[in-house]
Design an enzyme around this catalytic site. Structure first.
Site, mmCIF file in Angstrom:
data_model
loop_
_atom_site.group_PDB
_atom_site.id
_atom_site.type_symbol
_atom_site.label_atom_id
_atom_site.label_comp_id
_atom_site.label_asym_id
_atom_site.label_seq_id
_atom_site.Cartn_x
_atom_site.Cartn_y
_atom_site.Cartn_z
ATOM 1 N N CYS A 28 0.838 -1.206 0.000
ATOM 2 C CA CYS A 28 0.000 0.000 0.000
ATOM 3 C C CYS A 28 0.877 1.263 0.000
ATOM 4 C CB CYS A 28 -0.925 0.030 1.210
ATOM 5 S SG CYS A 28 -2.014 1.479 1.222
ATOM 6 N N ASP A 280 -4.240 10.921 -6.973
ATOM 7 C CA ASP A 280 -4.151 9.934 -5.902
ATOM 8 C C ASP A 280 -2.706 9.510 -5.649
ATOM 9 O OD1 ASP A 280 -5.104 8.096 -4.017
ATOM 10 O OD2 ASP A 280 -5.245 6.512 -5.492
#
Length: 372
Positions: A28, A280
């Site tokens: 992540c 993002d």
């Protein structure tokens, strides 16, 4: 009616729980963003920020008011939050306004009440699943280190029970890149016929690829294998967003995936406190554009920083200018170019694989496009 102030089409990608997540997936890239807001360990979007985001966005001119809810894990916000989302969208909407809600989730927190709400108000979900249990669990883990597959599977079954529309979001990493058949067939076995495959490209601060990063050649082989499984047998039963986007561009000249666009000004990222960023993958302190409580969307869209960021998309490597596939890949995502080779840093890390994929599959896509 919406104001004339903001005529540019854009969507919102909103992080209501910031980087907070109940999982701790090895690969992540967003978990570290919680360090931007050290004053609190728990990040949640307040009602004033939520209302400002929705009210101000609904005043701009958009063919579709597109809200994407992402994280971290947005389901941490709970049912009350998403009930408020719909309430505010209805309150600030106007006759004829088309509102779209998408939510990206790891699936582990989906219960009957959330699923029923998403079904009633037609939320489109993206559920992260990386294939069969042994592949999924290699990197997608709980904070205690346990694999998350069984909880994800339970969440998927709950969505299916309530007839919630959702896509499988498969991060293609070193865990599954060599097993495309196993991944594709597993999704079909679960009754999932909407797929999106996302390449995992992550580097450390020196530019060295991390262990879960795939090579360009690996990405090309994976996509080709998925294409052969899909075409021609499954083209009418399985939707693969990567392939749908190619056909949309070939048939209608519509860009539906931002990586295929020529300007990185297609959406804004809104953090839990209202801070706005251009992408993002580029939520960085030096790229903060403003805050929704202080700035209008028109001001944010016209900011020099945002415009400069958008133009970087066309600052591709000189070799891209003569590439026969440039109109399809547009130099790929800026994130994938960030750590290109030292002589051509604006060339995508995945370039060779992308070229091999298009070389092998474009004749088939052309036949499909002709039929369409």
């Amino acid at each position: 009616m919406p104001s004339k102030a903001g005529n540019r089409t854009f969507s919102l990608l909103i992080k209501p729980a910031s980087a907070d997540c109940n999982l701790a997936c090895d690969y992540c890239f967003y978990l570290e963003k919680s360090t931007f807001y050290p004053d609190t360990r728990r990040h949640r979007m307040s009602l004033p920020v939520l209302e400002r985001v929705i009210a101000s966005y609904m005043k701009t001119r958009q063919p579709v008011y597109s809200f994407g809810w992402q994280g971290g894990e947005p389901a941490l916000m709970g049912l009350d939050f998403f009930e408020k989302v719909v309430e505010l969208q209805e309150a600030y909407g106007f006759p004829g306004a088309v509102v779209s809600n998408g939510l990206q989730t790891n699936g582990t927190l989906i219960d009957d009440s959330l699923a029923a709400h998403f079904a009633e108000y037609k939320f489109l979900l993206g559920v992260s699943i990386d294939g069969p249990e042994r592949l999924h669990n290699l990197y997608r883990k709980s904070r205690g280190g346990a694999g998350s597959y069984r909880e994800v599977r339970k969440g998927i079954e709950t969505l299916q029970k309530h007839d919630v529309e959702f896509n499988a979001l498969v991060l293609v990493s070193s865990a599954n890149v060599e097993n495309p058949r196993g991944v594709y067939n597993h999704l079909k076995e679960l009754g999932i016929n909407y797929h999106q495959y996302i390449p995992c490209v992550e580097f450390d601060e020196t530019g060295t690829p991390l262990e879960w990063t795939i090579t360009g050649e690996g990405w090309g082989r994976f996509l080709q294998a998925i294409y052969r499984l899909w075409y021609p047998a499954d083209i009418r039963t399985v939707s693969i967003r990567n392939f749908d986007a190619i056909l949309q561009l070939m048939v209608n000249n519509d860009v539906v995936m931002c990586t295929m666009g020529k300007n990185c000004r297609q959406y804004f990222v809104v953090e839990h406190n209202g801070d706005v960023y251009p992408c993002d993958f580029f939520v960085q302190k030096d790229l903060r554009i403003g805050n929704v409580l202080e700035d209008s969307w028109e001001e944010l869209g016209k900011s020099r920083q945002y415009r400069n960021f958008g133009r970087k998309k066309c600052e591709w490597d000189s070799r891209c200018g003569t590439c026969e596939y440039l109109s399809l890949c547009a130099g790929d995502c800026l994130k994938h170019r960030w750590f290109g080779d030292k002589d051509h840093k604006n060339r995508s890390w995945l370039c060779e694989g992308i070229r091999e994929f298009y070389s092998a599959t474009l004749p088939g896509f052309s036949r499909i496009a002709d039929n369409l």
